[in-house]
Design an enzyme around this catalytic site. Structure first.
Site, mmCIF file in Angstrom:
data_model
loop_
_atom_site.group_PDB
_atom_site.id
_atom_site.type_symbol
_atom_site.label_atom_id
_atom_site.label_comp_id
_atom_site.label_asym_id
_atom_site.label_seq_id
_atom_site.Cartn_x
_atom_site.Cartn_y
_atom_site.Cartn_z
ATOM 1 N N GLU A 1 -71.264 -28.220 -34.970
ATOM 2 C CA GLU A 1 -71.565 -28.831 -36.271
ATOM 3 C C GLU A 1 -73.083 -28.979 -36.338
ATOM 4 O O GLU A 1 -73.669 -29.736 -35.563
ATOM 5 C CB GLU A 1 -70.842 -30.175 -36.359
ATOM 6 N N CYS B 1 -72.618 -19.201 -35.438
ATOM 7 C CA CYS B 1 -72.062 -20.168 -36.382
ATOM 8 C C CYS B 1 -73.060 -21.310 -36.638
ATOM 9 O O CYS B 1 -74.106 -21.077 -37.224
ATOM 10 C CB CYS B 1 -70.710 -20.631 -35.877
ATOM 11 N N ARG C 1 -73.703 -22.726 -45.792
ATOM 12 C CA ARG C 1 -72.706 -23.290 -44.878
ATOM 13 C C ARG C 1 -71.306 -23.220 -45.490
ATOM 14 O O ARG C 1 -71.151 -23.172 -46.692
ATOM 15 C CB ARG C 1 -73.050 -24.747 -44.572
ATOM 16 N N ILE D 1 -64.681 -20.184 -37.870
ATOM 17 C CA ILE D 1 -64.278 -21.593 -38.027
ATOM 18 C C ILE D 1 -65.276 -22.286 -38.952
ATOM 19 O O ILE D 1 -66.436 -22.475 -38.571
ATOM 20 C CB ILE D 1 -64.235 -22.321 -36.659
ATOM 21 N N HIS E 1 -67.434 -16.937 -33.917
ATOM 22 C CA HIS E 1 -67.515 -17.420 -32.531
ATOM 23 C C HIS E 1 -67.181 -16.267 -31.580
ATOM 24 O O HIS E 1 -66.004 -16.069 -31.258
ATOM 25 C CB HIS E 1 -66.495 -18.542 -32.312
ATOM 26 N N GLU F 1 -67.548 -16.059 -28.502
ATOM 27 C CA GLU F 1 -67.276 -16.516 -27.124
ATOM 28 C C GLU F 1 -65.827 -16.971 -26.940
ATOM 29 O O GLU F 1 -65.424 -17.289 -25.833
ATOM 30 C CB GLU F 1 -68.244 -17.659 -26.764
#
Ligand code: GLN
Length: 197
Positions: A48, A79, A106, A134, A170, A172
């Site tokens: 975040e 992200c 965003r 996400i 993401h 990863e």
């Protein structure tokens, strides 16, 4: 061995560390300015961005991160990390690090669908990459020196601007480490520095 740091104040840190190790590099968890010393590259993870920014300020990491960017070493924002790197964040007066020549918006993939997974075609990576999004941002515009590496749904979701790599998703969170490997390939090899004796 390449030493690659992951900013470890908030977000998906452990998975990035594991992905770096899976690519055969040394992974370093970065919390303090001194942790940035002797790194070859740095990843800013997803999480975040506003929470991460508060912690960056609390840990006095803003200036050390800017100085790290000035060394020219590769930095990869995933992200929320991309939001931290961007020169412009749509709707906000000030960027965070403001070092990568892109504008990001965003939470750009709709309210109903918070997260989704989709196979992407990425320039420089052979075959589809299953990407996890996400509450992801996207790149709304990129400067002339920025190379667009992937577009999904008409939106730029991965780009490279000199030493800076950024993606909306993401990379990863799956066992596929090719995006991490792509980033590690941006680290110049040290062999040119070896002196004959
Ligand atoms: N929506 C988050 C933000 O604005 C980013 C989400 C993520 O990193 N997965 O910072």
């Amino acid at each position: 061995m390449k030493r690659v740091g992951v900013l470890a104040l908030q977000g998906a840190v452990r998975e990035h560390l594991q992905s770096i190790e899976a690519c055969g590099a040394e992974a370093v968890s970065v919390k303090w300015p001194k942790d940035l010393e002797s790194l070859d590259a740095l990843i800013l993870p997803g999480g975040e961005s506003t929470a991460m920014r508060r912690l960056i300020d609390r840990y006095n990491m803003m200036e050390p991160l800017r100085q790290f960017a000035e060394t020219g070493k590769p930095m990869f924002g995933t992200c929320a990390g991309l939001i931290l790197l961007a020169e412009t964040v749509v709707g906000e007066d000030q960027p965070h690090l403001g070092v990568m020549d892109v504008a990001v918006e965003r939470n750009s993939f709709g309210r109903q669908v918070d997260s989704f997974e989709v196979p992407l075609e990425i320039n420089g990576i052979e075959g589809a990459f299953e990407a996890v999004f996400i509450r992801a941002p996207h790149i709304v515009s990129a400067g002339p020196s920025t190379e667009v590496l992937c577009v999904h749904d008409g939106k730029i979701v991965m780009a490279k601007n000199g030493q800076f790599l950024g993606c909306s998703f993401h990379p990863e969170l799956t066992e596929d480490h090719r995006v991490t490997a792509y980033f590690l390939s941006m680290i110049p090899s040290k062999s040119g520095l070896l002196l004959p004796n």
